[in-house]
Write a protein that holds these residues in place. Structure first.
Motif, PDB file in Angstrom:
ATOM      1  N   ASP A 175       0.834  -1.209   0.000  1.00 14.28           N
ATOM      2  CA  ASP A 175       0.000   0.000   0.000  1.00 14.28           C
ATOM      3  C   ASP A 175       0.865   1.253   0.000  1.00 14.28           C
ATOM      4  O   ASP A 175       0.577   2.241  -0.711  1.00 14.28           O
ATOM      5  CB  ASP A 175      -0.923   0.003   1.218  1.00 14.28           C
ATOM      6  N   LYS A 176       1.916   1.224   0.789  1.00 17.94           N
ATOM      7  CA  LYS A 176       2.806   2.387   0.830  1.00 17.94           C
ATOM      8  C   LYS A 176       3.472   2.608  -0.525  1.00 17.94           C
ATOM      9  O   LYS A 176       3.607   3.747  -1.000  1.00 17.94           O
ATOM     10  CB  LYS A 176       3.864   2.196   1.914  1.00 17.94           C
TER      11      LYS A 176
ATOM     12  N   GLU B 102       0.983   4.116  -2.885  1.00 18.39           N
ATOM     13  CA  GLU B 102       0.774   5.535  -2.593  1.00 18.39           C
ATOM     14  C   GLU B 102       1.931   6.369  -3.139  1.00 18.39           C
ATOM     15  O   GLU B 102       1.737   7.456  -3.713  1.00 18.39           O
ATOM     16  CB  GLU B 102       0.630   5.735  -1.083  1.00 18.39           C
ATOM     17  N   LYS B 103       3.149   5.849  -2.963  1.00 18.44           N
ATOM     18  CA  LYS B 103       4.311   6.565  -3.496  1.00 18.44           C
ATOM     19  C   LYS B 103       4.247   6.638  -5.026  1.00 18.44           C
ATOM     20  O   LYS B 103       4.579   7.664  -5.639  1.00 18.44           O
ATOM     21  CB  LYS B 103       5.598   5.866  -3.056  1.00 18.44           C
TER      22      LYS B 103
ATOM     23  N   ILE C 225       1.554   6.546  -6.864  1.00 16.25           N
ATOM     24  CA  ILE C 225       0.493   7.482  -7.254  1.00 16.25           C
ATOM     25  C   ILE C 225       0.962   8.916  -7.093  1.00 16.25           C
ATOM     26  O   ILE C 225       0.727   9.785  -7.954  1.00 16.25           O
ATOM     27  CB  ILE C 225      -0.777   7.215  -6.438  1.00 16.25           C
ATOM     28  N   ASP C 226       1.637   9.165  -5.968  1.00 18.19           N
ATOM     29  CA  ASP C 226       2.143  10.526  -5.749  1.00 18.19           C
ATOM     30  C   ASP C 226       3.163  10.915  -6.830  1.00 18.19           C
ATOM     31  O   ASP C 226       3.201  12.065  -7.305  1.00 18.19           O
ATOM     32  CB  ASP C 226       2.791  10.622  -4.360  1.00 18.19           C
TER      33      ASP C 226
ATOM     34  N   LYS D 174       1.416  11.849 -10.245  1.00 17.76           N
ATOM     35  CA  LYS D 174       0.539  13.024 -10.317  1.00 17.76           C
ATOM     36  C   LYS D 174       1.078  14.104 -11.256  1.00 17.76           C
ATOM     37  O   LYS D 174       0.315  14.678 -12.054  1.00 17.76           O
ATOM     38  CB  LYS D 174       0.317  13.584  -8.914  1.00 17.76           C
TER      39      LYS D 174
END
Length: 211
Positions: free
Chosen positions: A190-191, A194-195, A197-198, A201
């Protein structure tokens, strides 16, 4: 009741007989010498008879003194033996009292043991019939031996169950450790997402401007 019927000891009966003979001898001697005085001296023959009778009397008296001495010694020995016997009786009486006390104590202990709520009575032992059917080698055992065998059987079963429980516990701990590792892996994933996805962006914004 005569003296002879009362006194049964042989030595005392002999002393009584000697005393009787000495008395008779003394009376005979008095009778023999009573007819003479200092002025009327007896003849030589009478004097010899008196002397002979005196010797016999003295012999009886000496025998009486010996019997008296023996009786005195015997009485002391009898007293000593009586004292020893009394001490022995007292010792045996005390020992008997101690045995009575010990008997009452043991009877109380036996009653307490018989009425004691033994823990083994609360054990969930299998019925006797089932135990004997599974273990016929104990069919001739008495009640005590049979109870001990049933308790040992229950103990063996509980040891086996405890071993199984320990095995299942280890397996459970292993599964918990695996689950924790998988949870940790999912959390790390999950981490990472998230990284990712960030990081994506800015690229997404660039595409949006182009469009």
């Amino acid at each position: 009741m005569t003296v002879e019927s009362i006194v049964t000891d042989p030595s005392l009966r002999m002393a009584l007989e000697t005393s009787k003979q000495a008395r008779e001898q003394a009376i005979a001697l008095l009778d023999l010498s009573s007819g003479y005085s200092s002025t009327n001296e007896p003849s030589r023959e009478i004097q010899l008879q008196i002397s002979k009778q005196q010797k016999i009397l003295l012999a009886y008296l000496a025998q009486l003194r010996g019997s008296h001495r023996d009786a005195h010694v015997g009485a002391r020995e009898t007293k000593a033996l009586t004292a020893e016997a009394r001490q022995e009786v007292d010792r045996l009486h005390l020992q008997l009292q101690n045995l009575y006390y010990e008997q009452r104590y043991l009877q109380g202990e036996i009653s307490a043991c018989e009425s004691y709520d033994h823990k083994y009575l609360q054990l969930p032992l299998i019925p006797v019939e089932q135990f004997l059917a599974e273990h016929p080698e104990h069919s001739d055992a008495d009640e005590v031996a049979l109870t001990i065998a049933r308790i040992d059987h229950e103990h063996a079963i509980r040891l086996a169950l405890e071993e199984q429980r320990q095995g299942l516990l280890k397996k459970k701990q292993g599964l918990i450790a695996d689950n924790k590792k998988r949870k940790d892996d999912l959390a790390n994933l999950d981490k990472d997402l998230e990284k990712f996805i960030d990081a994506a962006k800015p690229i997404q914004k660039t595409f949006e401007k182009v469009v």
